[in-house]
Scaffold this motif. Structure first.
Motif, PDB file in Angstrom:
ATOM      1  N   LYS A 436       3.902  -7.128   7.814  1.00  9.65           N
ATOM      2  CA  LYS A 436       2.960  -6.032   7.520  1.00  9.65           C
ATOM      3  C   LYS A 436       1.686  -6.572   6.864  1.00  9.65           C
ATOM      4  CE  LYS A 436       6.557  -2.592   6.926  1.00  9.65           C
ATOM      5  NZ  LYS A 436       7.449  -2.007   5.938  1.00  9.65           N
ATOM      6  N   LEU A 437       1.884  -7.537   5.991  1.00 10.43           N
ATOM      7  CA  LEU A 437       0.735  -8.150   5.316  1.00 10.43           C
ATOM      8  C   LEU A 437      -0.208  -8.764   6.354  1.00 10.43           C
ATOM      9  CD1 LEU A 437       0.049  -8.649   2.281  1.00 10.43           C
ATOM     10  CD2 LEU A 437       1.118 -10.886   2.497  1.00 10.43           C
ATOM     11  N   MET A 438       0.369  -9.408   7.321  1.00  9.23           N
ATOM     12  CA  MET A 438      -0.438 -10.091   8.331  1.00  9.23           C
ATOM     13  C   MET A 438      -1.156  -9.111   9.255  1.00  9.23           C
ATOM     14  SD  MET A 438      -0.638 -13.014   7.570  1.00  9.23           S
ATOM     15  CE  MET A 438      -1.599 -13.536   8.987  1.00  9.23           C
ATOM     16  N   GLN A 439      -0.703  -7.858   9.248  1.00  4.86           N
ATOM     17  CA  GLN A 439      -1.390  -6.859  10.106  1.00  4.86           C
ATOM     18  C   GLN A 439      -2.633  -6.297   9.411  1.00  4.86           C
ATOM     19  OE1 GLN A 439       1.750  -4.092  10.691  1.00  4.86           O
ATOM     20  NE2 GLN A 439       2.535  -5.116  12.521  1.00  4.86           N
ATOM     21  N   ILE A 516     -12.597  15.168  -3.159  1.00  7.69           N
ATOM     22  CA  ILE A 516     -12.115  14.170  -2.194  1.00  7.69           C
ATOM     23  C   ILE A 516     -10.659  13.899  -2.550  1.00  7.69           C
ATOM     24  CG2 ILE A 516     -12.617  11.924  -1.111  1.00  7.69           C
ATOM     25  CD1 ILE A 516     -15.128  13.782  -1.325  1.00  7.69           C
ATOM     26  N   ALA A 517      -9.752  14.225  -1.662  1.00  8.18           N
ATOM     27  CA  ALA A 517      -8.320  14.101  -1.968  1.00  8.18           C
ATOM     28  C   ALA A 517      -7.717  12.948  -1.170  1.00  8.18           C
ATOM     29  CB  ALA A 517      -7.612  15.405  -1.630  1.00  8.18           C
ATOM     30  N   VAL A 518      -7.211  11.950  -1.888  1.00  6.33           N
ATOM     31  CA  VAL A 518      -6.596  10.801  -1.213  1.00  6.33           C
ATOM     32  C   VAL A 518      -5.107  11.111  -1.062  1.00  6.33           C
ATOM     33  CG1 VAL A 518      -6.302   8.298  -1.238  1.00  6.33           C
ATOM     34  CG2 VAL A 518      -8.277   9.330  -2.410  1.00  6.33           C
ATOM     35  N   CYS A 519      -4.652  11.169   0.184  1.00  4.93           N
ATOM     36  CA  CYS A 519      -3.261  11.566   0.458  1.00  4.93           C
ATOM     37  C   CYS A 519      -2.575  10.531   1.357  1.00  4.93           C
ATOM     38  CB  CYS A 519      -3.199  12.900   1.193  1.00  4.93           C
ATOM     39  SG  CYS A 519      -4.047  14.212   0.405  1.00  4.93           S
ATOM     40  N   CYS A 520      -2.599   9.291   0.961  1.00  7.47           N
ATOM     41  CA  CYS A 520      -2.025   8.255   1.819  1.00  7.47           C
ATOM     42  C   CYS A 520      -0.691   7.732   1.294  1.00  7.47           C
ATOM     43  CB  CYS A 520      -3.012   7.098   1.968  1.00  7.47           C
ATOM     44  SG  CYS A 520      -4.553   7.643   2.705  1.00  7.47           S
ATOM     45  N   PRO A 564      -5.308   4.154   9.644  1.00  5.79           N
ATOM     46  CA  PRO A 564      -4.044   3.842  10.319  1.00  5.79           C
ATOM     47  C   PRO A 564      -2.861   3.938   9.358  1.00  5.79           C
ATOM     48  CG  PRO A 564      -5.689   2.125  10.698  1.00  5.79           C
ATOM     49  CD  PRO A 564      -6.249   3.034   9.651  1.00  5.79           C
ATOM     50  N   ARG A 565      -1.730   4.274   9.912  1.00  7.04           N
ATOM     51  CA  ARG A 565      -0.508   4.388   9.109  1.00  7.04           C
ATOM     52  C   ARG A 565      -0.042   2.995   8.675  1.00  7.04           C
ATOM     53  NH1 ARG A 565       3.206   8.241   8.468  1.00  7.04           N
ATOM     54  NH2 ARG A 565       1.870   9.635   9.639  1.00  7.04           N
ATOM     55  N   ILE A 566       0.380   2.879   7.444  1.00  9.82           N
ATOM     56  CA  ILE A 566       0.863   1.591   6.919  1.00  9.82           C
ATOM     57  C   ILE A 566       1.820   1.876   5.775  1.00  9.82           C
ATOM     58  CG2 ILE A 566      -1.178   1.429   5.383  1.00  9.82           C
ATOM     59  CD1 ILE A 566      -0.348  -1.779   6.479  1.00  9.82           C
ATOM     60  N   ILE A 569       2.945   0.613   0.120  1.00  8.10           N
ATOM     61  CA  ILE A 569       2.633  -0.540  -0.751  1.00  8.10           C
ATOM     62  C   ILE A 569       1.218  -1.041  -0.477  1.00  8.10           C
ATOM     63  CG2 ILE A 569       3.214  -2.974  -1.193  1.00  8.10           C
ATOM     64  CD1 ILE A 569       6.092  -2.322  -0.794  1.00  8.10           C
ATOM     65  N   PHE A 570       0.846  -1.031   0.812  1.00  9.37           N
ATOM     66  CA  PHE A 570      -0.438  -1.628   1.191  1.00  9.37           C
ATOM     67  C   PHE A 570      -1.523  -0.586   1.483  1.00  9.37           C
ATOM     68  CE2 PHE A 570       2.910  -4.473   3.085  1.00  9.37           C
ATOM     69  CZ  PHE A 570       2.825  -5.459   2.111  1.00  9.37           C
ATOM     70  N   SER A 571      -1.226   0.700   1.315  1.00  7.69           N
ATOM     71  CA  SER A 571      -2.166   1.716   1.823  1.00  7.69           C
ATOM     72  C   SER A 571      -3.529   1.670   1.106  1.00  7.69           C
ATOM     73  CB  SER A 571      -1.560   3.116   1.726  1.00  7.69           C
ATOM     74  OG  SER A 571      -1.327   3.438   0.379  1.00  7.69           O
ATOM     75  N   ALA A 572      -3.546   1.241  -0.163  1.00  8.25           N
ATOM     76  CA  ALA A 572      -4.807   1.270  -0.923  1.00  8.25           C
ATOM     77  C   ALA A 572      -5.884   0.420  -0.261  1.00  8.25           C
ATOM     78  CB  ALA A 572      -4.563   0.785  -2.348  1.00  8.25           C
TER      79      ALA A 572
END
Ligand code: G6P
Length: 607
Positions: A436-439, A516-520, A564-566, A569-572
């Protein structure tokens, strides 16, 4: 804050100094000046305002003859940004001229002493005390005068000095402010940052605290504080001059936003070998890590917000308590830090005064320090026990973008590394996380591509005051999103943990108030959705940031930006990108000076 340059060679110095100053303008842009030696005298030209004004005044340097000179671009600390307070400053006898980056803490005492000795001050600056002190200490030996003077100074300084008695020589001294020497062919240079040198040379010498350099067109000599000559290693800059230029973009900030996929790749790839993380030239053993009972992340500004995001990844994967602490608070906070604490010190520039002080405070209490730094050879990189460079390349826009995302990438990497070492991840989960990190570089590119409509959205939301909300990892993103908006568009923007809205802030929601609502964060998206409904019921206009495919949010928010969906952990690292763009386009619509926002400087080397 402040940038200094120096040149000596056979070519006309002024145009080279002006070009160097343009590259350093991000460090401060309140006033600019140059001093050039010609015909046994020093010609000083200085103006309040930008370097463009100095170029105009000097006809791009053509009006200032001479082959040896120094230059300065200022972020005002002592005294208003006037012509008189601009550097270079001259000694009363006209023999010395100096430029200075830093702060002289004992300048008032020195100033009184010098006034009592009959010296006349023109400016309100701390810097002017240095040049009079030089005159006072001079008895025909310039090097000795420079050293005697430096020994009386308390605080931080990178100094560039000219003396009419050595018409082909530059002197440079460093204490707690960056200073780099450039080695040319038949010419030599110094500057506060390599960005001002790469157009001329890639061979550089990093001066250390307490060192002094004497540069002529043919030689560079470096001395320690006792006057002993020392041999310094020559380093090679690994990037090209184009990296520090706009390359067709209207602003450095936009260029740097677009560079993020490549920058994050450069931060990750060299540390991944056959599916395993290898830190640069150090390792953290399982035994060592088991002795750690707490991690503190300390930094300022966006680097602190990167720490706030990274904290979630480390806690979730490593199950070690992590505190993110503002360096300016930690340094005076009597922190509970000891040899069982691992401290991550984050800084793009590696020169932020408060961050350096926090590092030293933690070190004095026995903690192990890992620096996460972009600028190679910077103070924090040198002070840390180990440094992980973020390899973002030069970042010129004052508001950081790729600096921030590469810091996050390194934090993710470290989180996975520590978790694996502590046995908190099995092989399958470890491999999945690395994959996932590499993506991330590819997904960052997709995020940028998906947000081409942002200029239109930005114009709908760029009003006088905005709220950014989110929970957990999304809250950390909201913090950085609001900061970006404030920094470059000068719009009032506040970030709130969405759950806190009811405890006060909701009183501020009126008809048309942008939120602005962050919903990830998938686990908490429904909770934030409820907050969206609540603020909408009170008239708010909501722009939501969510994963592609989140249809529920479309029915509630007025506008939605997708990424994109992720894995959460990495969404930020993805979610911040549209917020950078939103701030950029809001600032552009308002006609702001995006790369050089008012009152700010990129490298905050004063407290
Ligand atoms: C300044 C810059 C910010 C940056 C902060 C910390 O305030 O304007 O963009 O985040 O300093 O800088 P550092 O170089 O330590 O990351």
């Amino acid at each position: 804050m402040c940038g200094i340059v120096g040149f000596t060679g056979a070519r006309s110095a002024a145009p080279i100094l002006l070009k160097g100053l343009r590259q350093l303008e991000y460090r401060g842009y309140d006033s600019a000046g140059i001093a050039v030696l010609a015909g046994g005298a020093i010609d000083v030209e200085k103006v309040s305002g930008r370097i463009a004004k100095l170029c105009e005044k000097t006809r791009d340097g053509a009006a200032v003859p001479g082959v040896t000179g120094i230059g300065h671009t200022r972020w005002a600390t002592h005294g208003a940004p006037t012509d008189t307070n601009a550097h270079p400053h001259l000694s009363n006898d006209g023999r010395f001229a100096i430029v200075h980056n830093g702060i002289i803490e004992n300048y008032l005492a020195l100033r009184e002493e010098l006034i009592a000795d009959g010296y006349v001050f023109e400016s309100e600056t701390d810097t002017e005390t240095i040049v009079h002190l030089l005159e006072f200490n001079y008895d025909g030996d310039i090097k000795a005068a420079v050293m005697k003077t430096a020994a009386r100074l308390e605080g931080s300084y990178a100094l560039g000095i000219l003396c009419t008695d050595a018409p082909d020589t530059l002197y440079a001294v460093r204490e707690s402010s960056p200073l780099i020497l450039g080695i040319g062919v038949g010419e030599n240079y110094f500057a506060s940052d390599v960005t001002a040198l790469v157009a001329h040379t890639k061979n550089v010498i990093y001066l250390e605290d307490g060192e002094m350099a004497e540069l002529t067109s043919a030689s560079i000599r470096v001395y320690d504080c006792t006057g002993q000559e020392i041999k310094k290693p020559v380093s090679r800059v690994t990037w090209n001059v184009e990296a520090a230029e706009k390359g067709g973009y209207e602003h450095f900030m936009l260029k740097e936003i677009m560079e993020q996929p490549g920058a994050v790749k450069a931060a990750l790839v060299p540390r991944l070998h056959e599916g395993r993380i290898r830190l640069d030239d150090f390792e953290l053993s399982a035994e060592e890590l088991r002795g750690i009972n707490k991690i503190i992340i300390t930094a300022c500004g966006s680097a602190y917000y990167a720490g706030c995001s990274g904290r979630y990844a480390i806690e979730r994967l490593c199950r070690i308590p992590v505190q993110a602490e503002l360096a300016s608070e930690l340094r005076y906070g009597d922190p509970m830090v000891d040899e069982h604490t691992l401290v991550l010190v984050i800084s793009q520039s590696g020169e932020t005064a408060d961050t350096i002080a926090a590092l030293k405070e933690c070190r004095s209490r026995g903690a192990k320090i890992i620096g996460i730094v972009n600028v190679v050879g910077s103070t924090i990189a040198k002070l840390a026990d180990h440094t992980l460079y973020t390899w973002a390349g030069p970042e010129i826009a004052v508001a950081t973008t790729k600096g921030y995302t590469t810091q996050l990438a390194v934090l993710y990497l470290l989180a996975i590394y520590i978790a694996e070492r502590l046995g908190r991840l099995d092989e399958k989960d470890y491999a999945a996380l690395i994959k996932k990190l590499m993506q991330l570089p590819k997904l960052l590119q997709e995020t940028i591509d998906m947000n081409y409509l942002l200029p239109t959205v930005a114009s709908r939301y760029a009003s006088q005051s905005l709220f950014f909300i989110g929970r957990n990892t999304d809250y950390a993103v909201a913090l950085e999103g609001a900061l970006k908006m404030k920094e470059i568009s000068y719009l009032h923007a506040e970030s709130y943990a969405a759950g806190e809205l009811k405890h006060g802030t909701i009183a501020l929601i009126d008809e048309g108030q942008p939120v602005i609502a962050v919903c990830c964060n998938e686990a908490l998206a429904d909770k934030t959705l409820s907050n969206i409904v609540e603020v909408k019921a009170r008239g708010a206009k909501v722009l939501a940031l969510a994963f592609r495919g989140n249809t529920r949010i479309v029915s509630q928010a007025d506008d939605v930006i997708f990424i994109p969906r992720i894995d959460t952990i990495f969404s930020a690292i993805l979610a911040v990108v549209p917020l950078q763009l939103l701030a950029y386009y809001a600032a552009k619509e308002k006609g702001c000076d995006i790369d050089k926002p008012k009152n700010l400087a990129k490298s905050v080397t004063v407290e």
